[in-house]
Design a protein around this motif. Structure first.
Motif, mmCIF file in Angstrom:
data_model
loop_
_atom_site.group_PDB
_atom_site.id
_atom_site.type_symbol
_atom_site.label_atom_id
_atom_site.label_comp_id
_atom_site.label_asym_id
_atom_site.label_seq_id
_atom_site.Cartn_x
_atom_site.Cartn_y
_atom_site.Cartn_z
ATOM 1 N N VAL A 37 -46.254 119.370 -4.321
ATOM 2 C CA VAL A 37 -45.695 118.078 -4.746
ATOM 3 C C VAL A 37 -45.740 117.084 -3.577
ATOM 4 O O VAL A 37 -46.114 115.915 -3.751
ATOM 5 N N ARG A 38 -45.416 117.557 -2.384
ATOM 6 C CA ARG A 38 -45.484 116.699 -1.189
ATOM 7 C C ARG A 38 -46.910 116.160 -1.006
ATOM 8 O O ARG A 38 -47.123 114.958 -0.795
ATOM 9 N N ALA A 39 -47.907 117.040 -1.139
ATOM 10 C CA ALA A 39 -49.307 116.624 -0.980
ATOM 11 C C ALA A 39 -49.708 115.613 -2.060
ATOM 12 O O ALA A 39 -50.391 114.618 -1.786
ATOM 13 N N PHE A 40 -49.265 115.877 -3.279
ATOM 14 C CA PHE A 40 -49.552 115.016 -4.429
ATOM 15 C C PHE A 40 -49.039 113.585 -4.180
ATOM 16 O O PHE A 40 -49.744 112.601 -4.420
ATOM 17 N N ILE A 41 -47.817 113.500 -3.655
ATOM 18 C CA ILE A 41 -47.228 112.178 -3.389
ATOM 19 C C ILE A 41 -47.893 111.527 -2.173
ATOM 20 O O ILE A 41 -48.200 110.330 -2.181
ATOM 21 N N GLN A 42 -48.124 112.345 -1.128
ATOM 22 C CA GLN A 42 -48.714 111.816 0.111
ATOM 23 C C GLN A 42 -50.089 111.204 -0.149
ATOM 24 O O GLN A 42 -50.463 110.211 0.452
ATOM 25 N N LYS A 43 -50.851 111.794 -1.087
ATOM 26 C CA LYS A 43 -52.181 111.277 -1.441
ATOM 27 C C LYS A 43 -52.094 110.140 -2.451
ATOM 28 O O LYS A 43 -53.116 109.677 -2.962
ATOM 29 N N LYS A 44 -50.851 109.722 -2.798
ATOM 30 C CA LYS A 44 -50.598 108.617 -3.729
ATOM 31 C C LYS A 44 -51.154 108.876 -5.128
ATOM 32 O O LYS A 44 -51.529 107.953 -5.853
ATOM 33 N N LEU A 45 -51.237 110.135 -5.501
ATOM 34 C CA LEU A 45 -51.759 110.457 -6.834
ATOM 35 C C LEU A 45 -50.732 110.142 -7.919
ATOM 36 O O LEU A 45 -51.087 109.934 -9.074
ATOM 37 N N ASP A 46 -49.446 110.098 -7.526
ATOM 38 C CA ASP A 46 -48.402 109.704 -8.483
ATOM 39 C C ASP A 46 -48.622 108.249 -8.895
ATOM 40 O O ASP A 46 -48.458 107.884 -10.048
ATOM 41 N N LYS A 47 -49.036 107.403 -7.919
ATOM 42 C CA LYS A 47 -49.252 105.987 -8.227
ATOM 43 C C LYS A 47 -50.580 105.780 -8.949
ATOM 44 O O LYS A 47 -50.732 104.877 -9.763
ATOM 45 N N ALA A 48 -51.550 106.662 -8.644
ATOM 46 C CA ALA A 48 -52.860 106.558 -9.307
ATOM 47 C C ALA A 48 -52.768 106.910 -10.792
ATOM 48 O O ALA A 48 -53.564 106.435 -11.599
ATOM 49 N N GLY A 49 -51.800 107.725 -11.155
ATOM 50 C CA GLY A 49 -51.665 108.154 -12.550
ATOM 51 C C GLY A 49 -52.711 109.175 -12.929
ATOM 52 O O GLY A 49 -53.419 109.713 -12.067
ATOM 53 N N GLY A 50 -52.842 109.445 -14.231
ATOM 54 C CA GLY A 50 -53.814 110.435 -14.695
ATOM 55 C C GLY A 50 -53.288 111.852 -14.584
ATOM 56 O O GLY A 50 -52.120 112.078 -14.256
ATOM 57 N N VAL A 51 -54.178 112.795 -14.862
ATOM 58 C CA VAL A 51 -53.797 114.204 -14.892
ATOM 59 C C VAL A 51 -54.346 114.911 -13.654
ATOM 60 O O VAL A 51 -55.508 114.708 -13.288
ATOM 61 N N HIS A 52 -53.520 115.705 -12.988
ATOM 62 C CA HIS A 52 -53.934 116.442 -11.787
ATOM 63 C C HIS A 52 -53.461 117.884 -11.907
ATOM 64 O O HIS A 52 -52.272 118.124 -12.085
ATOM 65 N N ARG A 53 -54.419 118.800 -11.830
ATOM 66 C CA ARG A 53 -54.062 120.206 -12.033
ATOM 67 C C ARG A 53 -54.539 121.054 -10.856
ATOM 68 O O ARG A 53 -55.697 120.993 -10.476
ATOM 69 N N TYR A 54 -53.629 121.853 -10.299
ATOM 70 C CA TYR A 54 -53.934 122.644 -9.099
ATOM 71 C C TYR A 54 -53.511 124.097 -9.242
ATOM 72 O O TYR A 54 -52.544 124.393 -9.928
ATOM 73 N N PHE A 55 -54.250 124.980 -8.560
ATOM 74 C CA PHE A 55 -53.729 126.338 -8.348
ATOM 75 C C PHE A 55 -53.792 126.653 -6.861
ATOM 76 O O PHE A 55 -54.584 126.059 -6.115
ATOM 77 N N TYR A 56 -52.913 127.527 -6.420
ATOM 78 C CA TYR A 56 -52.862 127.909 -5.001
ATOM 79 C C TYR A 56 -52.550 129.388 -4.899
ATOM 80 O O TYR A 56 -52.051 129.993 -5.856
ATOM 81 N N HIS A 57 -52.827 129.974 -3.757
ATOM 82 C CA HIS A 57 -52.314 131.312 -3.453
ATOM 83 C C HIS A 57 -52.209 131.453 -1.951
ATOM 84 O O HIS A 57 -52.960 130.814 -1.207
ATOM 85 N N GLY A 58 -51.275 132.283 -1.516
ATOM 86 C CA GLY A 58 -51.103 132.458 -0.076
ATOM 87 C C GLY A 58 -49.745 133.036 0.244
ATOM 88 O O GLY A 58 -48.943 133.314 -0.654
ATOM 89 N N PRO A 59 -49.474 133.213 1.553
ATOM 90 C CA PRO A 59 -48.220 133.849 1.961
ATOM 91 C C PRO A 59 -47.023 132.898 1.907
ATOM 92 O O PRO A 59 -47.158 131.702 2.162
ATOM 93 N N MET A 60 -45.878 133.453 1.527
ATOM 94 C CA MET A 60 -44.599 132.742 1.517
ATOM 95 C C MET A 60 -43.640 133.575 2.374
ATOM 96 O O MET A 60 -43.846 134.781 2.535
ATOM 97 N N PHE A 61 -42.582 132.930 2.891
ATOM 98 C CA PHE A 61 -41.714 133.613 3.855
ATOM 99 C C PHE A 61 -40.234 133.450 3.487
ATOM 100 O O PHE A 61 -39.763 132.329 3.315
#
Ligand SMILES: [Zn+2]
Ligand SMILES: [Zn+2]
Length: 404
Positions: free
Chosen positions: A87-111
């Motif tokens: 969500v931080r990356a989504f906002i930082q890239k201003k995709l919230d202001k750009a609108g439209g649909v954005h779909r992501y998947f991720y995997h990796g370590p959590m602590f």
């Protein structure tokens, strides 16, 4: 000797490596088929990100964070979960202001600094999916279908539990009614629930105390008090799942403690791993982007813990793959190095640089799970051929090097 830290494991044995990579391949293939793109966010983030998203009252932020000051005196934290960073990356890239649909998947370590116990690690791995920009409940159903497809592909049985958390319209009234109910039995409930009544009353519903649970069986249920848009969405969701043969149970005590969660909440559970039974969880979080200073954006997602799933995966039987290359004569080694290089353009190839007898090469090929064991000895070297044994079908042949 230096050992790994408590609760932090290597993924090292043949079996673990095979299960881990098989999971990642299966899950990412399916997420790609659903039109989702890979996103990788940093493991370290500002501590404030998790305080605001996961919430200061949660155990994760209150007790379990790997939080420290770096050499520049920044208050940082190793991510305890994946959604906040996306969500931080989504906002930082201003995709919230750009609108439209954005779909992501991720995997990796959590602590998470938890007390190590069976099935709980301090460094663990998650696979997750986030979808931004779609308010329609069809996207919620799609998330559930994706988890179901992944689990089916891995041969993992599950039960799906479903609830609706309402929205800003119907949740506050319900919360007031619930607090009234809790007050009516306040003398009997546990210490934690008494505290939750003031900080986070909805969370009393998933209290682990059996006596609390017996009392809450009579608590008002949000699902019976949804406003009509929330109720319509929930009805539609159930119908889509019915239409697609995905069985579910309604669990009115499936709740999330944070205000930005709304409407659909779901959890996939397995009966095969004891009390730690949740294997995937997700739902709608329409207000999180706004909570993190973005433009209000509907969002829905899920996450699954990979270590818990690894022990449940039914691995495919035929897992032989690629080639094993060996020489029986020192003089043939350079030739198999060249053939290996050529073959690696299309196939997985394991090579042994030491000249050995045939029996030892066959053993080694079996150990790396190769389908073909290919060997060059003195005869083959003279004739410009290579001996190839198919370890899957137990057949063998001699092939001209030019056509190999
Ligand atoms: Zn309780
Ligand atoms: Zn509502």
């Amino acid at each position: 000797m230096i050992n790994s830290l408590r609760g932090m494991n290597d993924i090292l044995s043949d079996d673990e490596y095979a299960r881990y990579t098989y999971f990642i391949k299966t899950a990412t293939d399916i997420a790609s088929k659903y039109g989702f793109h890979f996103i990788e966010t940093p493991i370290l983030e500002e501590t404030a990100l998790f305080k605001r998203s996961v919430g200061e009252s949660s155990d994760i932020v209150g007790k379990e964070m790997y939080q420290f000051r770096d050499k520049g005196e920044n208050d940082v934290c190793m991510r305890p979960e994946g959604t906040a960073g996306v969500v931080r990356a989504f906002i930082q890239k201003k995709l919230d202001k750009a609108g439209g649909v954005h779909r992501y998947f991720y995997h990796g370590p959590m602590f998470r600094y938890e007390r190590p116990q069976k099935g709980r690690l301090r460094q663990f791995h998650q696979f997750g999916v986030e979808s931004f920009g779609i308010a329609s409940v069809y996207e919620d159903a799609t998330m559930i279908m994706m988890v179901s497809d992944i689990l089916k592909a891995l041969g993992i049985g599950y039960r799906l539990q479903l609830n609706s958390l309402g929205d800003q319209n119907c949740m506050p009234t319900y919360r007031d009614n619930l607090v009234k109910f809790i007050e009516s039995c306040e003398d009997e409930i546990c210490e934690d629930c008494r505290r939750r009544k003031d900080t986070n009353p909805i969370r009393v519903l998933d209290c682990k105390n059996a006596h609390c649970q017996s009392l809450y069986a009579n608590a008002p249920k949000l699902i019976n008090n949804l406003c009509s848009p929330c109720n319509d969405d929930f009805t539609t969701l159930k119908k889509i799942l019915d239409d697609n043969d995905i069985a579910y149970e309604i669990d009115t005590h499936l709740v999330r403690g944070l205000d930005y969660y709304s409407k659909t909440a779901f959890e996939f559970v397995s009966d095969n791993i004891g009390s730690q039974s949740a294997i995937a969880g997700g739902g709608r979080y329409d207000r999180l982007v706004e909570f993190l200073d973005g433009r209000p954006t509907p969002a829905v997602g899920f996450a699954m813990g990979i270590e818990r799933l690894m022990e449940l995966i039914v691995m495919p039987e035929n897992s032989r793959e690629g080639y094993y290359m060996g020489a029986m004569d020192e003089e043939a080694v350079a030739l198999i190095v060249s053939l290996t290089h050529k073959k690696r353009a299309t196939d997985r190839v394991t090579i042994d640089y030491k000249a050995k007898n045939l029996k030892n090469h066959l053993k080694a090929a079996d150990k790396v799970n190769a389908q073909f064991c290919c060997v060059i000895g003195t005869n083959e070297l003279e004739n410009g051929t290579i001996w190839v044994k198919d370890l899957q079908n137990r057949s063998e042949e001699i092939i001209d090097i030019e056509t190999f």
